[in-house]
Scaffold this motif. Structure first.
Motif: not given
Lengths: 528, 360, 560
Positions: A20-30
């Protein structure tokens, strides 16, 4: 990042928060591929709601699109892998249109997914039991490896094929030779060199044939192959498929020794019950899903006469060796005199190349743990495998074809049952059902049913349902939710009185012998 | 890198470091409440104010990025007076009903209040503003009378857990932390991970299960027994009992994160169902044939149980052959224990029939 | 070429058309008048237009007809025929419908006092207010609208635009008085591919409504100004954050955006150049603190309106972390005139240190309340006697409170201080956002400050300790003083709280919340001490005893 067949936020909650943090803070496309709208889909760029059991068509279809668009990593394929052409041929049948039909995923979503996964580098694939608990579990994994090799996402930080191991020390149990085909460190029992090494170390003649898996042993009782079972910290009645059949087999077993911390569903079938120690009551190591070996420290003493499992097995080993027909010669590691687990780890290190540099003293110095392989006492460990070169040399592409699940819905059993776990409980629930707070939040099994199906079934406000398969039947509360698509229900196995494994089928993957927990056909009826 | 002077010491830190972190790097402690290294800086409580050359007013060091040649003073009589003022204001809204909170003096507000010699009795609120224990969550104790609106819970839930249960409601003197839009935590989709509790500096959010159990004698760091992530957690022990589980920023895998099972699912350890004595079936002791249903249990001492086990296993091995035995080791047990089971099956019994639940 | 209306007619009819008038039927009245004018064939001779902010509630909707400066009101749509036939056609004033002069108050009185034409002397910001149809871009264009933008885009570099503003000496009209040219320059020189322009129209100081008048009467001037700002700093997107209650302003601004887009004055490739600019409206939701620029930015981002810690400032880290220019409505309204004419021209107005005009909202115990545009540097005494027509009922002037709640208290002794940024700063008072609350001798200063603190304790965002708790504690002490329950040391305590709020608050709200307390104790200490030591409120306003407890104590929201 691709999550396929993993309900990460409920099964591996802490990894779930990191995603969740990767998506929210690093803009990782999931991209999440799952038949259900599991929680992590809220954070996904794209949710592929595939039909259960169509993972191979999906992955093949994505690869087909990747080749069509020219997104593959040609350098990686050329220099680091072999067998690509056969895979390319196989993929030709998996046109996006055909795959859309098989998986039920709209064509444009397939293209969108392929683009996200191929054009964001590095890309990691993460999966869990949703991939492996199928009759094609091994092939599912192979196909995901094909995808990652095609995209050049192996051996790089942030890439890779990342299975999320279920139990806290399932990695360690495998590493330590808790498998019918290998000694510790995956040294093959059929390989003369490894067998001779262990014969020399343990001072005994060792069997040359691969043993039976758990899914073969228990049915083996009926076939008179198995007469005694020694079960450590496990509850086969709850956790194995087709519970009623397991019960029948256990009933017949001549001798069942159960070493446990709680009486379980299996204990009525035991002859001897040995009280073990919980994780808080002993010291040693666990190996997590990242291959990280970490210390476990004793905090309190075991209750009553309970003893650590290593103490119990050593006592039994000494006593068995002292009597009967089997002879053991003096050898460096033939004995069973251990004062603590640190000494046992030293023996493991001496006999296991991947753990050669692991010792309790070293882990105490560095609480962050060590990723095996740790080649010697100075080696820093290996957080990422296959850097620069695959362990086997070249990465091998394996063409994989779609095989439909063993049992699909039919007229008599028109619904598909998918199984798994929930956040608040663990496995057979032996521990979590004894936690007052967890039970307060999630007190009984709930069967997830789509509102559309609920209407068709005439649930109409009724709270309970009976679910039956060819193997058994359970009653449980219904949870009407669009988390599940129509035609599919979802159940967990945390509650013995309504355990999904009364219903599941013991169809096994031919290689891994993993049962197809994720798919079987059932009938659902409303109860008053 | 940026060079600055803090209390006369020259410090070199990377760009975008806050003055607070730079001071920490220089070994200087600045009092804080709303700050936590894991969380996005907030700058709300104002306890961490420092004097910076070129700025007319004291600056919150937790939210102030360093700049080249900055000159910072972290403590002097004026700043101490400012902090005392802040603490007095916070205490004037802080009401303690007087129950045992089990935190053993780790309340950060009271710690700093004592540090600055504030008369707690006089400074604290005399009336509660909220109901104590206001949320039915089985794990999280909520007593908003102790809330200082530092928002560490809100940021922990958002920054660490990604769940967004907590938020601020209303404004001004009526500002309060609420779950969801003023509902219960669980209705606000709380996963009961306890991150908010772990980050709360005052015990406004606390562990319900541990509330009246007092302070721990010691903490033992170990690895969680649930899933394969391998979180490190601290078992808080008192009188040979686990009374609480806490997390620690230093944990390599998980930092302060834990899930509901890891942080709160520990009470099985002391559950009355625990097996505490070896037991064997009576027919085994009597040497009679096995009755249907295997008959009744008899509690025995270890020697009896172990001898009986060894005898039965070796008999089975010698009569039906090594491969008539199956050993199931456990993904819940230690590496060392699984190794011994592997050794036991292969060396002692002579079979490769060993497996565990990896497939299940 | 588009068709434009030319106001060169023999009569000008203004119909009040603000929110309140609309509620009372001004739209229907306008329609009826238009129909009648057309029917009588007067469309080429009579200009029909609208006007906002006329004050006089009991007279709405009203009609003013120039050049006679006759005021009719309240006017029913059914009266339209008679007005057109008798007054406009036959030139006969309808005596029985006239509002007698003595009944006129507020701005309407001021308007009615000028016959011949609308008063426009020294109007820069309100130059067009009341003279054009605010919903007509053609009107705006014929009154020199979009000339500045055209000039800037075709003849000036962004640096030259900023240079012209710097020459003009324009300072921010939101309260702080920061040089506008310098602010633009900082944002322009900050690197970043994405930048934003924000117009702060969250006018929420109690009593202030100058920005509303500007937006309701001349919305295109702000559209043009924002486009100019975007061009100067290198932004391609802008937001105007309009107070939620300003529905008419929002509607008119939206219409202005659409009209400008239709003419290629907003959007891609404005006027065929490479410059593109997109403008959005964001409606406020009723939080005073969102007038603070970083809280406003948080609010646009969809978060709770809480001011950020600064530095970094919005000029470098603003909306979504990008360099952002935030200007007040009135500041921006000055920009097109400056660029159309010149910075040197602008400097002719006002004082050397604070050029230009200032728009004030005057209210309180004076004869004439309303919005006035006056040159910078008039004194408070002038504002009261000339523009506000003196104190009501001849009472003595006691104090003025500037800038809504966040301004300072100006005692009578300082009423000859010129109202410009430099002089007020020197006198230790704050000009604020341009509200002038004039209080006479019957006002109790303790009661006034208590009311202000009550406002602040509700409107503090609650983020920082000194503001959230400091305002509450101050309010409690002031309440005790008004109840005769305080000791003298309460004043020390008040000063200590004020000091904490000023020194330690995160944003201007907490800092200015302390200003009335400090000013009260600086200028009116005797009066405050009388409450405490004599148990008497000299003006007789305070109850001086404990009354039934206020019912508005803590209302916990949740299960708390």
């Amino acid at each position: 990042m691709l999550i396929i067949g993993s309900n990460t936020t409920e099964q591996h909650p802490v990894f779930g928060t990191m995603i969740r943090q990767a998506v929210m803070h690093r803009g990782v496309k999931l991209v999440v591929a799952d038949p259900r709208k599991i929680d992590i889909t809220e954070f996904a760029t794209l949710h592929l709601q595939l039909r259960p059991g169509t993972d191979i068509p999906l992955v093949n279809g994505l690869m087909n699109i990747i080749l069509e668009k020219g997104w593959e990593d040609r350098d990686f394929i050329l220099n680091r892998t072999e067998g690509f052409d056969e895979v390319r041929q196989t993929l030709e049948h998996y046109t996006p249109e055909h795959v859309a039909q098989l998986t039920g995923i709209p064509l444009e979503k397939l293209y969108e997914a392929a683009e996200i996964l191929a054009t964001n580098k590095p890309m990691a694939v993460m999966w869990a039991m949703g991939i492996t608990q199928h009759i094609v579990g091994v092939n599912n994994v192979m196909d995901l490896a094909n995808l990652q090799m095609m995209l050049g996402n192996l051996g790089v930080p942030g890439g890779g094929v990342n299975p999320l191991r279920g139990q806290n020390n399932v990695q360690g149990a495998c590493d330590m030779g808790g498998l019918p085909n290998v000694y510790s460190g995956y040294q093959n029992v059929t390989l003369d060199a490894s067998r001779e090494k262990f014969e020399a170390a343990w001072g005994a003649q060792l069997s040359q044939t691969v043993g039976m898996t758990v899914t073969e042993m228990i049915p083996g009782i009926e076939e008179d192959k198995i007469h005694a079972l020694y079960v450590l910290g496990e509850d086969p009645i709850v956790s194995d498929p087709n519970s009623s059949h397991i019960r029948k087999c256990m009933e017949e077993c001549d001798l069942v020794i159960l070493q446990e911390i709680f009486p379980s569903e299996t204990s009525p079938y035991a002859d001897i019950l040995l009280p073990g120690a919980s994780f808080a009551e002993k010291s040693g190591t666990f190996t997590n899903t990242e291959r990280r070996v970490q210390m476990v420290h004793q905090a309190i003493s075991p209750p009553g006469e309970a003893r650590p499992d290593w103490w119990i097995i050593a006592e039994i080993a000494r006593r068995v060796l002292a009597q009967g027909a089997r002879q053991v010669q003096p050898a460096p590691y033939s004995g069973w005199e251990y004062e603590n687990t640190s000494q046992i780890m030293d023996e493991v290190a001496a006999l296991t190349p991947s753990y050669a540099g692991v010792s309790h003293a070293r882990l105490e110095r560095d609480p962050a743990g060590l990723h095996w392989p740790v080649k010697d006492a100075e080696h820093p460990g290996t957080p990422i495998l296959h850097v620069g070169q695959f362990t086997r040399g070249k990465g091998h592409f394996m063409p994989v074809e779609h095989v439909p699940p063993a049992e699909l819905p039919d007229e008599a059993y028109p619904m598909l049952l998918n199984t798994g776990r929930v956040l608040y409980h663990w496995h057979g629930g032996e521990m979590t059902r004894r936690s007052a707070g967890l039970l307060e939040i999630y007190s009984h099994a709930k069967i997830e049913i789509n509102p559309e199906d609920a209407r068709m079934l005439g649930l109409n406000g009724k709270r309970r349902v009976r679910v039956s398969s060819r193997r058994g039947s359970i009653e449980a509360h219904a949870w009407i939710t669009d988390r599940v698509p129509t035609g599919m229900i979802f159940s967990n196995f945390h509650f013995p009185e309504s355990s999904a494994n009364e219903l599941t089928i013991a169809a096994l993957d031919p290689v891994a012998k993993i049962p197809e927990y994720k798919i079987c056909a059932v009938r659902v009826e409303a109860l008053d | 890198m940026i060079t600055l002077k803090i209390d006369g010491k020259t410090v070199e830190v990377p760009e975008n470091t806050t003055v607070l972190r730079a001071a920490e790097a220089a070994g200087i402690t600045i009092p804080t409440l709303c700050d936590h290294p894991d969380l996005t800086p907030y700058g709300g409580c104002r306890l961490c104010v420092v004097e910076v050359k070129g700025y007319r007013l004291p600056m919150a060091s937790c939210a102030l990025p360093v700049s080249q040649d900055m000159e910072v003073i972290t403590e002097n009589p004026a700043l101490a007076e400012a902090r005392r003022g802040i603490l007095e204001l916070l205490l004037s809204d802080y009401y303690d009903q007087g129950y045992e909170d089990g935190l053993g003096g780790s309340n950060e507000l009271l710690h700093w209040a004592e540090h600055y010699h504030i008369d707690l009795e006089q400074a604290m609120a005399k009336q509660p503003r909220y109901r104590v224990d206001s949320d039915p969550n089985p794990f999280v104790w909520v007593d908003m009378n102790k809330c200082i609106l530092c928002t560490r819970c809100i940021r922990a839930c958002a920054d660490v857990q990604g769940r967004f249960v907590w938020s601020l409601a209303a404004r001004g003197a009526h500002t309060q932390v609420v779950a969801g839009a003023g509902t219960t935590m669980l209705d606000a989709r709380c996963e009961s991970c306890g991150a908010c509790v772990a980050y709360c500096p005052t015990g406004a959010l606390n562990n319900k299960m541990s509330l009246h159990l007092g302070a721990a004698d010691r903490k033992v760091t170990t690895t969680c027994t649930y899933c394969g992530v391998g979180c490190q957690l601290e078992l808080n022990v008192k009188d040979d009992k686990v009374i609480r589980v806490t997390s620690n920023s230093d944990a390599a895998v998980n930092g302060m994160r834990l899930c509901v099972k890891g942080r709160y699912g520990y009470d099985f350890i002391h559950h009355p169902d625990r097996l505490t004595q070896p037991q064997v079936r009576k027919y085994l002791l009597d040497g009679t044939p096995r009755p249907p249903g295997r008959g009744e249990w008899v509690t025995v001492d270890w020697d009896t149980a172990l001898d009986l086990t060894a005898a039965k296993l070796s008999a089975c091995r010698d009569i039906y052959g090594s491969n008539s035995l199956g050993i199931l080791c456990s993904a819940k047990c230690l590496n060392e224990e699984n190794y011994l089971f592997n050794k036991f099956a292969r060396q002692v019994i002579g079979t490769n029939n060993i497996d565990h639940c990896a497939r299940l | 070429m588009m068709e434009v209306k030319v106001i060169n007619k023999r009569a000008l009819v203004l119909v009040s058309d603000d929110s309140e008038s609309r509620r009372l039927g001004s739209q229907e009245l306008l329609q009826a008048l238009r129909t009648e004018i057309d029917r009588c064939g007067l469309a080429n001779e009579v200009d029909l237009n609208t006007i906002v902010d006329v004050g006089a509630k009991n007279l709405l909707p009203l009609v003013i007809i120039y050049p006679e400066a006759v005021v009719y009101g309240p006017v029913h749509p059914a009266d339209a025929g008679r007005i057109v036939k008798e007054h406009l056609s036959q030139g006969r004033v309808i005596e029985e419908m006239i509002v007698p002069k003595h009944q006129l108050t507020g701005r309407i009185a001021w308007l009615a006092a000028r016959s011949g034409a609308l008063p426009a002397a020294q109007r820069i910001v309100l130059e067009r207010a009341g003279r054009i149809d605010p919903e007509s871009i053609e009107d705006y264009i014929i009154y020199d609208g979009y000339q500045a933008l055209t000039k800037a885009l075709t003849q000036m570099t962004p640096a030259q635009v900023i240079e012209e503003l710097t020459i003009s000496g324009l300072q921010g009209r939101g309260g702080a008085g920061f040089p506008t040219g310098k602010k633009w320059e900082i944002v322009a020189s900050t690197s970043g591919s994405k930048k934003y322009v924000i117009c702060n129209a969250d006018e929420s100081e109690p009593g202030t409504y100058k920005d509303r008048v500007i937006l309701e009467s001349d919305p295109h001037s702000i559209v043009e100004a924002m486009a100019l700002a975007a061009y100067a700093i290198g932004a391609d997107e802008g937001f105007i954050y309009i107070r939620g209650e300003y529905q008419l302003a929002q509607q008119r601004f939206q219409k202005a955006i659409e009209q400008a887009q239709a003419l290629g004055l907003l959007g891609e490739h404005i006027l065929g150049t490479d410059f593109s600019f997109h403008l959005h409206i964001h409606s406020g939701a009723g939080a005073y603190v969102c007038g603070e620029e970083t809280a406003l930015i948080e609010s646009i981002e969809g978060k709770r309106g809480e001011p950020r810690s600064r530095p970094p400032y919005p000029t470098t880290h603003g909306l979504w972390g990008c360099p952002t220019l935030v200007n007040n409505v009135e500041t921006l309204a000055n920009v097109p005139p400056i660029l159309r004419r010149s910075g040197e021209w602008y400097k002719k107005f006002g004082t050397p240190s604070s050029p230009g005009t200032k728009v004030y909202t005057i209210f309180g115990n004076v004869n004439l309340t309303g919005v006035f545009e006056v040159p910078m540097g008039i004194t408070l005494r002038e504002a009261i006697s000339i523009y506000a027509k003196g104190m009501k009922n001849g009472a003595a002037f006691k104090l003025a409170q500037t800038g809504g709640s966040s301004g300072s208290l100006i005692p009578a002794s300082l009423q000859d201080t010129p109202l410009d940024f430099a002089a007020t700063r020197k006198a230790g008072v704050s000009l604020g956002s341009g509200a002038l609350l004039i209080a006479d001798e019957n006002t109790c200063v303790v009661d006034l400050v208590k009311v202000l603190l009550n406002f602040f304790r509700f409107e503090s965002c609650g983020k920082c300790t000194p503001c959230r708790i400091g305002t509450q504690r101050s309010y409690e002490i002031l309440t005790r003083i008004t109840q005769g329950q305080a000791e003298l040391d309460a004043l020390d305590e008040l000063l200590k709280l004020a000091d904490q709020m000023v020194r330690l608050s995160n944003c201007g709200l907490g800092q200015t919340a302390a200003v009335p307390i400090r000013d009260m104790l600086k200028h009116f200490r005797t009066e405050v001490e009388a409450h405490i030591q004599l148990g008497v409120c000299p003006t007789g306003v305070c109850p001086m005893r404990v009354e039934a407890p206020a019912a508005e104590e803590m209302q916990p929201l949740a299960s708390a």
